[in-house]
Design a protein around this motif. Sequence first.
Motif, short mmCIF file in Angstrom:
data_model
loop_
_atom_site.label_atom_id
_atom_site.label_comp_id
_atom_site.label_asym_id
_atom_site.label_seq_id
_atom_site.Cartn_x
_atom_site.Cartn_y
_atom_site.Cartn_z
N LYS A 88 0.80 -1.22 0.00
CA LYS A 88 0.00 0.00 0.00
C LYS A 88 0.84 1.28 0.00
N ASP A 89 2.06 1.23 0.50
CA ASP A 89 2.90 2.42 0.54
C ASP A 89 3.88 2.50 -0.64
N LEU A 90 3.80 1.57 -1.56
CA LEU A 90 4.68 1.59 -2.73
C LEU A 90 3.94 2.19 -3.93
N ASN A 91 4.63 3.04 -4.65
CA ASN A 91 4.04 3.69 -5.81
C ASN A 91 4.40 2.90 -7.07
N ILE A 92 3.41 2.36 -7.73
CA ILE A 92 3.65 1.54 -8.93
C ILE A 92 4.34 2.34 -10.03
N LYS A 93 4.04 3.64 -10.13
CA LYS A 93 4.67 4.46 -11.18
C LYS A 93 6.18 4.53 -11.00
#
Length: 90
Positions: free
Chosen positions: A32-37
């Motif tokens: 949840k705290d990781l940005n896929i972009k």
Amino acid sequence: MIYAIMQLIGGLILAVGWIPQIIQILRTKSVKDLNIKTFLFLVTGIALMEVYAVHIALGGVGFAFLITNSISLLIMLTILGCILRYRKES
């Protein structure tokens, strides 16, 4: 030769540095705290560098770069796969 060894050690440190993140993702099943972009940009950049690494390795130089870049690409793809796998469960 010394520069190839330095590149190999440095590249391995950079690649292996992401392994604790993978372990954390697998343990918690949370991204949840990781940005896929961010990881899409990283994978794209490393993939482009991989093309260059193959090119120079075919010329007989840059094998250390090819090895460490390939490892980095696999690790980044693993994290990206984890994000895709666990993002809906978070």
